[in-house]
Design a protein around this motif. Structure first.
Motif, PDB file in Angstrom:
ATOM      1  N   GLY A 197      -7.544  -2.257 -15.306  1.00  0.00           N
ATOM      2  CA  GLY A 197      -6.139  -1.748 -15.307  1.00  0.00           C
ATOM      3  C   GLY A 197      -5.282  -1.890 -14.133  1.00  0.00           C
ATOM      4  N   LEU A 198      -5.694  -1.995 -13.020  1.00  0.00           N
ATOM      5  CA  LEU A 198      -4.882  -2.093 -11.728  1.00  0.00           C
ATOM      6  C   LEU A 198      -5.281  -3.174 -11.066  1.00  0.00           C
ATOM      7  CD1 LEU A 198      -5.180   1.676 -10.533  1.00  0.00           C
ATOM      8  CD2 LEU A 198      -3.227   0.436 -11.465  1.00  0.00           C
ATOM      9  N   ARG A 199      -5.512  -4.434 -11.987  1.00  0.00           N
ATOM     10  CA  ARG A 199      -5.757  -5.544 -11.317  1.00  0.00           C
ATOM     11  C   ARG A 199      -4.608  -6.215 -10.205  1.00  0.00           C
ATOM     12  NH1 ARG A 199      -7.577  -9.310 -15.872  1.00  0.00           N
ATOM     13  NH2 ARG A 199      -9.450  -7.737 -16.692  1.00  0.00           N
ATOM     14  N   LYS A 200      -3.306  -5.816 -10.824  1.00  0.00           N
ATOM     15  CA  LYS A 200      -1.975  -6.434 -10.064  1.00  0.00           C
ATOM     16  C   LYS A 200      -1.805  -5.591  -8.886  1.00  0.00           C
ATOM     17  CE  LYS A 200      -0.508  -8.478 -14.214  1.00  0.00           C
ATOM     18  NZ  LYS A 200       0.386  -8.776 -15.091  1.00  0.00           N
ATOM     19  N   ASN A 201      -2.235  -4.327  -8.677  1.00  0.00           N
ATOM     20  CA  ASN A 201      -2.042  -3.610  -7.539  1.00  0.00           C
ATOM     21  C   ASN A 201      -3.535  -3.342  -6.697  1.00  0.00           C
ATOM     22  OD1 ASN A 201      -1.049  -1.894  -5.650  1.00  0.00           O
ATOM     23  ND2 ASN A 201       0.253  -0.543  -7.086  1.00  0.00           N
ATOM     24  N   PRO A 202      -3.796  -4.253  -5.826  1.00  0.00           N
ATOM     25  CA  PRO A 202      -5.287  -4.072  -5.329  1.00  0.00           C
ATOM     26  C   PRO A 202      -5.410  -3.046  -4.274  1.00  0.00           C
ATOM     27  CG  PRO A 202      -4.127  -5.719  -4.447  1.00  0.00           C
ATOM     28  CD  PRO A 202      -3.220  -5.642  -5.360  1.00  0.00           C
ATOM     29  N   VAL A 203      -4.305  -2.675  -3.618  1.00  0.00           N
ATOM     30  CA  VAL A 203      -4.233  -1.569  -2.867  1.00  0.00           C
ATOM     31  C   VAL A 203      -4.389  -0.266  -3.505  1.00  0.00           C
ATOM     32  CG1 VAL A 203      -2.788  -0.016  -0.876  1.00  0.00           C
ATOM     33  CG2 VAL A 203      -2.788  -2.534  -1.093  1.00  0.00           C
ATOM     34  N   LEU A 204      -3.727   0.330  -4.375  1.00  0.00           N
ATOM     35  CA  LEU A 204      -3.864   1.274  -5.245  1.00  0.00           C
ATOM     36  C   LEU A 204      -5.058   1.348  -6.101  1.00  0.00           C
ATOM     37  CD1 LEU A 204      -2.826   3.928  -6.531  1.00  0.00           C
ATOM     38  CD2 LEU A 204      -1.605   2.496  -8.208  1.00  0.00           C
ATOM     39  N   ARG A 205      -5.659   0.082  -6.440  1.00  0.00           N
ATOM     40  CA  ARG A 205      -6.706  -0.008  -7.399  1.00  0.00           C
ATOM     41  C   ARG A 205      -8.059   0.481  -6.416  1.00  0.00           C
ATOM     42  NH1 ARG A 205      -8.577  -5.931  -8.115  1.00  0.00           N
ATOM     43  NH2 ARG A 205      -8.901  -5.548  -5.805  1.00  0.00           N
ATOM     44  N   ASP A 206      -7.973  -0.231  -5.148  1.00  0.00           N
ATOM     45  CA  ASP A 206      -9.148   0.082  -4.198  1.00  0.00           C
ATOM     46  C   ASP A 206      -9.238   1.801  -3.692  1.00  0.00           C
ATOM     47  OD1 ASP A 206     -10.093  -2.396  -4.630  1.00  0.00           O
ATOM     48  OD2 ASP A 206      -9.216  -2.933  -2.730  1.00  0.00           O
ATOM     49  N   ARG A 207      -7.852   2.066  -3.647  1.00  0.00           N
ATOM     50  CA  ARG A 207      -7.849   3.732  -2.984  1.00  0.00           C
ATOM     51  C   ARG A 207      -8.356   4.443  -4.229  1.00  0.00           C
ATOM     52  NH1 ARG A 207      -2.207   3.465   0.423  1.00  0.00           N
ATOM     53  NH2 ARG A 207      -3.358   2.400   2.232  1.00  0.00           N
ATOM     54  N   LEU A 208      -7.732   4.350  -5.494  1.00  0.00           N
ATOM     55  CA  LEU A 208      -8.182   5.033  -6.586  1.00  0.00           C
ATOM     56  C   LEU A 208      -9.754   4.993  -6.694  1.00  0.00           C
ATOM     57  CD1 LEU A 208      -6.892   7.072  -8.463  1.00  0.00           C
ATOM     58  CD2 LEU A 208      -6.410   5.244  -9.936  1.00  0.00           C
ATOM     59  N   PHE A 209     -10.111   3.855  -6.917  1.00  0.00           N
ATOM     60  CA  PHE A 209     -11.374   3.508  -7.098  1.00  0.00           C
ATOM     61  C   PHE A 209     -12.488   4.243  -6.454  1.00  0.00           C
ATOM     62  CE2 PHE A 209     -15.459   1.179  -6.770  1.00  0.00           C
ATOM     63  CZ  PHE A 209     -15.972   1.063  -8.129  1.00  0.00           C
TER      64      PHE A 209
END
Length: 77
Positions: free
Chosen positions: A41-53
């Protein structure tokens, strides 16, 4: 020592085992689908994606370690 008539008047408390699912053991069923959905779902926002993951992953490991220490503690008593 109490007389036999005194013992018959005392109430006996019987604890029934809890019914229902142990929710603390069902939490991984929530973590399992959330982790891939975060990545997709957060492919387009890698910073948020990695932090949330990694935040959700860390919470999962903390929850697992809590369960392991809780089980170990209750068995040692």
């Amino acid at each position: 020592m109490a007389a036999p008539s005194d013992l018959s008047n005392e109430e006996v408390v019987v604890r029934r085992p809890k019914r229902g699912p142990p929710f603390k053991f069902l939490v991984p069923l929530i973590y399992a689908p959330i982790l891939p959905l975060i990545r997709i779902g957060l492919r387009k926002n890698p910073v948020l994606r990695d932090r949330l993951f990694f935040g959700v992953l860390a919470c999962g490991f903390l929850h697992g370690s809590y369960l392991v220490t809780d089980l170990y503690d209750s068995e040692s008593k």
